[in-house]
Write an enzyme that holds these catalytic residues in place. Structure first.
Site, PDB file in Angstrom:
ATOM      1  N   ARG A 180      57.714  38.231  43.655  1.00  0.00           N
ATOM      2  CA  ARG A 180      57.741  39.442  43.265  1.00  0.00           C
ATOM      3  C   ARG A 180      57.368  40.399  44.785  1.00  0.00           C
ATOM      4  O   ARG A 180      58.008  41.489  45.012  1.00  0.00           O
ATOM      5  CB  ARG A 180      56.575  39.946  42.444  1.00  0.00           C
ATOM      6  N   CYS A 236      48.816  46.034  43.023  1.00  0.00           N
ATOM      7  CA  CYS A 236      49.665  45.044  42.297  1.00  0.00           C
ATOM      8  C   CYS A 236      50.811  45.608  41.906  1.00  0.00           C
ATOM      9  O   CYS A 236      51.331  46.469  42.449  1.00  0.00           O
ATOM     10  CB  CYS A 236      48.523  44.264  41.527  1.00  0.00           C
TER      11      CYS A 236
END
Length: 280
Positions: A180, A236
Site C-alpha cells: 500500500r 497510516c
C-alpha cells in the site's frame, strides 16, 4: 510498569482490585463494522465494556479530516466518565488479538492525559486460550467525571505535516503495509501511494513472529534508523494502525512522537497534494 500487560496480571487485578479497574473491549473489523460489537455481546472478558471504533473512537468522516477523524473530545471525555473512568482508574484495553483498535483507544486516553492505561498482550484470543473465564453479561458501571488534560504536543494536523516536511524538521512515518505504501495495491481509497517524504514502518513489525508485542530492546532495533532526537509524526491510512507504532516508539524510548489522525485519507482529500510511490 510496561504499557503491555499479560493475562495473568489482568486476572489477578480483576480478582483483587476490580473497583479501581475498567476493562474495555475494542474489537472491530473494518470490513464488517458490527462484528466487534456482536462478538462482545456473545462473549467477553468479565466486567468489560465495549467501545466501537466508528461510533466511539472516531468522529464523523467528512470531505477533509480522514476516514477516522478524532471524535469530539468533550463528548468522548463525557463518554469515558460514563463508563467509570477517571484519572485514578486503571484502564486495560483488549482487541481480538494484538490488533490496531485497542492501541487507538490507548492513544486517545493518553492524549487526554490519562497515565494509567494498559494493553492486554494477546487480547481476547490469548485470554480464551489460557482458559480464563468469559461472560456475556453487560456490566453495570458507576459513572464518574473525567476531566481531560490534553497533550496538544502529541497530535499534528495536515498544515503542520506539510510545514515540517518542507523544512525537514520532522520525520513522517507511514504505518501501512509495504504494497500500500508503494501504491501497488489500495483496497480502501481512490488513490494509491504515500505522502511524499514518508518512510515505511509497517505497524505489524512491532509484533514478534507469534503475534505478541516485542520487548523494548527489539522495538529499539525496529526503529534503529530513527534518531531519538528527531520529532516523529506517525501516519497510516486513517489514523488507526498508526497508533501501535506510536505506542511502540514510546516504549522504545522516543519522546517526541505525534499522531497525524487524518493520515493518507486526509492527505488525498486535497486534490493539489502530490502522492509518491517510490521507496523513501
Amino acid at each position: 510498569m510496561s504499557i503491555i500487560v499479560n493475562d495473568t496480571w489482568l486476572k489477578e487485578r480483576l480478582e483483587n482490585k476490580l473497583e479501581n479497574t475498567v476493562v474495555v473491549d475494542a474489537r472491530f473489523q473494518l470490513n464488517d463494522p458490527e462484528a466487534g460489537r456482536k462478538a462482545y455481546l456473545e462473549s467477553h472478558i468479565p466486567h468489560a465494556v465495549y467501545l466501537d471504533l466508528n461510533k466511539d473512537l472516531s468522529g464523523k468522516a467528512e470531505k477533509h479530516g480522514g476516514n477516522h477523524p478524532l471524535p469530539d473530545m468533550d463528548m468522548f471525555a463525557a463518554k469515558i466518565g460514563n463508563i467509570g473512568i477517571d484519572h485514578d482508574t486503571a484502564v486495560v484495553i483488549y482487541d481480538q488479538r494484538n490488533d490496531m483498535f485497542a492501541a487507538r483507544l490507548w492513544w486517545l486516553l493518553n492524549y487526554m492525559g490519562h497515565e494509567n492505561v494498559y494493553l492486554l498482550d494477546g487480547g481476547f484470543e490469548k485470554w480464551v486460550e489460557q482458559g480464563h473465564e468469559v461472560s456475556s453479561e453487560i456490566p453495570t458501571l458507576s459513572a464518574t467525571d473525567f476531566q481531560p488534560i490534553f497533550r496538544e504536543n502529541q497530535v499534528a494536523d495536515i498544515d503542520e505535516v506539510k510545514e515540517k516536511l518542507d523544512n525537514k524538521s520532522a520525520v513522517l512515518i507511514d504505518s501501512r503495509g509495504r504494497d500500500r505504501y508503494l501504491g501497488k495495491t489500495e483496497p480502501l481509497y481512490p488513490k494509491a501511494g504515500h505522502i511524499p517524504g514518508a518512510k515505511n514502518y509497517f505497524w505489524k513489525n512491532v509484533l514478534d513472529e507469534d503475534g505478541n508485542w516485542k520487548n523494548d530492546t527489539d522495538l529499539q532495533e525496529n526503529f534503529s534508523a530513527l534518531s531519538k532526537d528527531d520529532e516523529i509524526i506517525v501516519s497510516c491510512g486513517s489514523g488507526v494502525s498508526a497508533c501501535p507504532n506510536v505506542l511502540a516508539l514510546k516504549k522504545a524510548g522516543y519522546k517526541n512522537v505525534k499522531l497525524y489522525p487524518g493520515s493518507f485519507s486526509d492527505w488525498i482529500s486535497y486534490e493539489e497534494n502530490e502522492i509518491e510511490k517510490k521507496d523513501e
